[in-house]
Structures are given as C-alpha cells and as structure tokens.
Design a protein around this motif. Structure first.
Motif, PDB file in Angstrom:
ATOM      1  N   LYS A 123     -69.066  64.719 -28.190  1.00  0.00           N
ATOM      2  CA  LYS A 123     -68.793  64.383 -26.793  1.00  0.00           C
ATOM      3  C   LYS A 123     -67.290  64.284 -26.544  1.00  0.00           C
ATOM      4  CE  LYS A 123     -73.001  61.640 -25.924  1.00  0.00           C
ATOM      5  NZ  LYS A 123     -73.513  60.258 -25.691  1.00  0.00           N
ATOM      6  N   LEU A 124     -66.577  63.742 -27.521  1.00  0.00           N
ATOM      7  CA  LEU A 124     -65.149  63.468 -27.367  1.00  0.00           C
ATOM      8  C   LEU A 124     -64.289  64.713 -27.545  1.00  0.00           C
ATOM      9  CD1 LEU A 124     -62.901  61.261 -27.109  1.00  0.00           C
ATOM     10  CD2 LEU A 124     -63.007  61.058 -29.605  1.00  0.00           C
ATOM     11  N   ALA A 125     -64.615  65.530 -28.536  1.00  0.00           N
ATOM     12  CA  ALA A 125     -63.763  66.661 -28.911  1.00  0.00           C
ATOM     13  C   ALA A 125     -64.067  67.893 -28.064  1.00  0.00           C
ATOM     14  CB  ALA A 125     -63.956  66.992 -30.391  1.00  0.00           C
ATOM     15  N   ALA A 126     -63.027  68.672 -27.791  1.00  0.00           N
ATOM     16  CA  ALA A 126     -63.214  69.950 -27.105  1.00  0.00           C
ATOM     17  C   ALA A 126     -63.971  70.910 -28.020  1.00  0.00           C
ATOM     18  CB  ALA A 126     -61.860  70.540 -26.719  1.00  0.00           C
ATOM     19  N   LYS A 127     -64.663  71.864 -27.431  1.00  0.00           N
ATOM     20  CA  LYS A 127     -65.514  72.765 -28.208  1.00  0.00           C
ATOM     21  C   LYS A 127     -64.773  73.488 -29.332  1.00  0.00           C
ATOM     22  CE  LYS A 127     -69.170  76.207 -27.687  1.00  0.00           C
ATOM     23  NZ  LYS A 127     -69.980  77.005 -26.724  1.00  0.00           N
ATOM     24  N   PRO A 128     -63.518  73.928 -29.131  1.00  0.00           N
ATOM     25  CA  PRO A 128     -62.820  74.590 -30.247  1.00  0.00           C
ATOM     26  C   PRO A 128     -62.630  73.701 -31.471  1.00  0.00           C
ATOM     27  CG  PRO A 128     -61.733  75.092 -28.167  1.00  0.00           C
ATOM     28  CD  PRO A 128     -62.736  74.015 -27.879  1.00  0.00           C
ATOM     29  N   LEU A 129     -62.838  72.394 -31.313  1.00  0.00           N
ATOM     30  CA  LEU A 129     -62.674  71.467 -32.431  1.00  0.00           C
ATOM     31  C   LEU A 129     -64.005  71.111 -33.087  1.00  0.00           C
ATOM     32  CD1 LEU A 129     -60.030  69.033 -30.882  1.00  0.00           C
ATOM     33  CD2 LEU A 129     -59.632  71.022 -32.350  1.00  0.00           C
ATOM     34  N   TRP A 130     -65.088  71.721 -32.635  1.00  0.00           N
ATOM     35  CA  TRP A 130     -66.379  71.469 -33.269  1.00  0.00           C
ATOM     36  C   TRP A 130     -66.477  72.264 -34.566  1.00  0.00           C
ATOM     37  CZ3 TRP A 130     -70.142  72.362 -28.537  1.00  0.00           C
ATOM     38  CH2 TRP A 130     -69.862  71.387 -27.559  1.00  0.00           C
ATOM     39  N   PRO A 131     -66.974  71.659 -35.635  1.00  0.00           N
ATOM     40  CA  PRO A 131     -67.180  72.421 -36.876  1.00  0.00           C
ATOM     41  C   PRO A 131     -68.430  73.281 -36.767  1.00  0.00           C
ATOM     42  CG  PRO A 131     -67.999  70.203 -37.162  1.00  0.00           C
ATOM     43  CD  PRO A 131     -67.381  70.251 -35.778  1.00  0.00           C
ATOM     44  N   PHE A 132     -68.611  74.167 -37.734  1.00  0.00           N
ATOM     45  CA  PHE A 132     -69.827  74.981 -37.744  1.00  0.00           C
ATOM     46  C   PHE A 132     -71.044  74.110 -38.023  1.00  0.00           C
ATOM     47  CE2 PHE A 132     -72.982  77.794 -39.682  1.00  0.00           C
ATOM     48  CZ  PHE A 132     -73.043  78.794 -38.721  1.00  0.00           C
ATOM     49  N   ASN A 133     -70.881  73.109 -38.899  1.00  0.00           N
ATOM     50  CA  ASN A 133     -71.982  72.192 -39.179  1.00  0.00           C
ATOM     51  C   ASN A 133     -71.448  70.901 -39.786  1.00  0.00           C
ATOM     52  OD1 ASN A 133     -72.139  72.358 -42.273  1.00  0.00           O
ATOM     53  ND2 ASN A 133     -72.288  74.509 -41.684  1.00  0.00           N
ATOM     54  N   PHE A 134     -72.291  69.877 -39.791  1.00  0.00           N
ATOM     55  CA  PHE A 134     -72.015  68.606 -40.462  1.00  0.00           C
ATOM     56  C   PHE A 134     -72.979  68.458 -41.636  1.00  0.00           C
ATOM     57  CE2 PHE A 134     -70.367  67.729 -36.228  1.00  0.00           C
ATOM     58  CZ  PHE A 134     -69.244  66.946 -36.458  1.00  0.00           C
ATOM     59  N   PHE A 135     -72.475  67.906 -42.731  1.00  0.00           N
ATOM     60  CA  PHE A 135     -73.304  67.598 -43.890  1.00  0.00           C
ATOM     61  C   PHE A 135     -73.051  66.135 -44.241  1.00  0.00           C
ATOM     62  CE2 PHE A 135     -73.705  68.202 -48.753  1.00  0.00           C
ATOM     63  CZ  PHE A 135     -74.992  67.696 -48.739  1.00  0.00           C
ATOM     64  N   VAL A 136     -74.097  65.316 -44.177  1.00  0.00           N
ATOM     65  CA  VAL A 136     -73.956  63.874 -44.362  1.00  0.00           C
ATOM     66  C   VAL A 136     -74.651  63.452 -45.652  1.00  0.00           C
ATOM     67  CG1 VAL A 136     -74.259  61.609 -43.316  1.00  0.00           C
ATOM     68  CG2 VAL A 136     -74.014  63.626 -41.852  1.00  0.00           C
ATOM     69  N   THR A 137     -73.921  62.737 -46.507  1.00  0.00           N
ATOM     70  CA  THR A 137     -74.476  62.238 -47.764  1.00  0.00           C
ATOM     71  C   THR A 137     -74.210  60.743 -47.887  1.00  0.00           C
ATOM     72  OG1 THR A 137     -72.454  62.569 -49.057  1.00  0.00           O
ATOM     73  CG2 THR A 137     -73.954  64.449 -48.856  1.00  0.00           C
ATOM     74  N   LYS A 138     -74.867  60.130 -48.843  1.00  0.00           N
ATOM     75  CA  LYS A 138     -74.571  58.731 -49.137  1.00  0.00           C
ATOM     76  C   LYS A 138     -73.269  58.635 -49.920  1.00  0.00           C
ATOM     77  CE  LYS A 138     -76.703  54.497 -50.892  1.00  0.00           C
ATOM     78  NZ  LYS A 138     -77.913  53.905 -51.530  1.00  0.00           N
ATOM     79  N   SER A 139     -73.065  59.563 -50.857  1.00  0.00           N
ATOM     80  CA  SER A 139     -71.810  59.645 -51.603  1.00  0.00           C
ATOM     81  C   SER A 139     -71.663  61.069 -52.124  1.00  0.00           C
ATOM     82  CB  SER A 139     -71.772  58.642 -52.764  1.00  0.00           C
ATOM     83  OG  SER A 139     -72.783  58.940 -53.710  1.00  0.00           O
TER      84      SER A 139
END
Length: 331
Positions: free
Chosen positions: A120-136
C-alpha cells in the motif's frame, strides 16, 4: 516378401509411438499464479494480496511442480520448482540456503499484514516479484562460513524479498516504511554513473569530522541564545528530538532552519549514524539520509526546507532523476 516389409514397418511405427510416450513433455504453467482457497484463511489472504497487487507470497521455497513425463511403469514424473535466492541480476552467488519454515497461522497473518502495508505504501516500481517468509534462515558459502538471518529482519534479493518472522510490535509498525527506503536504495545503487555524481558533490574530507571542526562558526547561532551548545545538531530535525517540547513552534522552526543552513553548506541533510555532533561517516550514510528526507517530503516541501543550500539541491536533483525518471516513482 511384401508381408515381411509391412511387418517391419509396423514394428518401427509402434516403436516410435512407444518412444514418444517416454519422451519428456513438460507442461508449462504459471507457477507463480496464486489460486484461491476460501476454506483456508491463510491461503485466502495470500490470494487476496495476489489478486490486488499481483505479488505472490510464499511460506515455503517449493512453489510448485511441473509434469515432465510418464515413465516406463506409467508413473508420472514431476520437476519441483523452488525459489533460488542465490541468483543476482548478473551473477550467481554460491550460497546454500536453509530455512526454518513459518507454520504458525498467527505469525503468518502478521507477515501478510506487514506485506500488505508495504504494498500500500510503496509505489509499484518498488514492489518485488515475490515475498518469501520464514521463521528463520541461514546461508553457508563455499568456505563453510555461516550467516544467520536474525528474526524480524529482511533481505532484498534479485526477485525475492526474504523476511524472517518473530516481529516485535514496533517492527510491525515501522517495517513497511523501513523496507521501502531500503528498496529505493537498492534500486538507486544500480545507477552507478548518477550515484558517482551524487558522491562527488561533497568533498571527501567533509565525511566523518565533528561539525565544529568543519565550521569554526558552528555554534554562533546558539551562542546568542539561552540554549546550550549541544542542542545545535541535526538531531533537532527529528520530530522525536527532546527539544521539540521546550520550544514554541515559531522558535523551533527558526532553530531548525539554522541547523539546515549549517549542515546544508556541506551538502548534507543528516548527521553521522551514531552521533549527531559529527557529519555522515561516508557516502552510504549520506545517501540513507537523503532517501529518508526525500521520501517524507514532497518536492515543494523539500525545496522550501533546503532550497537555500546549493549543494543539497544539487544532490537532490541527481537522486530525483533516478527516482522519478528511472524508477518511475512520483515524489
């Protein structure tokens, strides 16, 4: 004789058909497409983010499988597609990644909240291709050197933003903006020619000394007031500065204008990373200060605050060219 020829041809045709049945036939599909599962709150939330922003979020580095062929026993053979964070823009880092996956639904929802706030905050050119979330997460290089990714941190890779969980309440609030600034910085670093021009504006000897060493008249402004000398530093430009509650609004604005003029003469908009009585340690700290200042002010506001400092405006125009023209981000 003719029957024998027909028999040989028939066997050849059957052999070719059997061979074709064993040949790899990869079925191409969009592995990064997220499909909805309304029965699963996490998968449904992931889909909502993907549907709105087009950015996939993963909690596992195995993101899908591709049908390759059917073997001689009739069993389907698949190739599994995984996220490979070792890829760079033009190179491949020889790193081995290991992950502790995030499986707690409550933590997963926290992660998705942070990610959606970022998008919501970042402009579209600053969006990554994907997010990967881990515990560690952990990497091991070819020399068996380990690097542990601390919980609550993130790294910006070529296509993927890797996030590690267990966030504090304050991180949940501040992380989207912090990530956006780091994303801008990571993009800017690719424009080496323009960045070199930015780094050449301020004299190299201006990085690191105390302000009073750079300017013998540094304390002239406060020496004519009742305020102590240590008040006069770039710390006064922060809304969390302790002196904000001690000055009337007009007095605070005048005080800050004097600080801006004092540091702006050297082309700086911030102080050293750890102590405000010193100038930025290096060009990277200087760049970080500019990114923060640029992103929290409109172009008109920035010019109003810093327009009387030619070196600051010179650096600002260089970064604006990258941010607006190259990255397509509106300021």
């Amino acid at each position: 004789m003719r029957n024998a020829i027909y028999l040989i041809l028939a066997l050849l045709i059957l052999g070719c058909e059997k061979e074709n049945g064993l040949t790899s036939q990869i079925e191409l599909e969009n592995l990064y497409e997220i499909k909805d599962d309304p029965s699963d709150p996490i998968k449904h939330r992931v889909y909502e983010i993907y549907d709105r922003y087009g950015v996939p979020v993963y909690f596992n580095d195995t993101i899908g499988k591709i049908f390759v062929k059917r073997d001689v026993t009739g069993k389907d053979v698949y190739r599994y597609e995984t996220l490979d964070l070792a890829w760079g823009f033009t190179s491949y880092n020889r790193l081995t990644y290991t992950y502790e996956y995030m499986t707690d639904p409550e933590e997963q929802l926290k992660a998705l909240g942070i990610i959606e706030d970022y998008l919501k905050l970042a402009a579209k050119p600053l969006w990554p291709f994907n997010f990967f979330v881990t515990k560690s997460a952990k990497t091991i290089d070819t020399q068996d050197q380990e690097k542990i990714y601390e919980k609550g941190s993130y790294t910006i890779n070529y296509r993927t933003v890797l996030m590690t969980g267990d966030w504090t309440d304050s991180q949940i609030i501040t992380l989207p903006e912090t990530m956006m600034k780091e994303m801008v910085k990571s993009k800017i670093m690719n424009y080496t020619d323009l960045l070199a021009a930015f780094n050449d504006v301020s004299d190299k000897v201006w990085y690191g000394p105390m302000w009073s060493e750079l300017d013998p008249h540094w304390y002239d402004y406060v020496d004519g007031t009742t305020w102590p000398r240590y008040y006069f530093s770039p710390a006064a430009l922060s809304d969390s500065w302790f002196g904000c509650n001690e000055m009337a609004p007009e007095e605070l604005a005048e005080f800050r204008a004097a600080v801006r003029a004092a540091i702006g003469q050297f082309g700086f908009v911030s102080a050293g990373r750890f102590i405000s009585v010193m100038s930025p340690d290096n060009t990277e700290d200087d760049l970080n200060g500019y990114i923060t200042e640029i992103l929290q002010h409109s172009k008109e506001e920035f010019e109003q605050l810093w327009g009387d400092s030619p070196l600051v405006m010179k650096k600002y125009e260089i970064l604006c060219k990258i941010i607006t023209e190259e990255l397509g981000v509106e300021l």
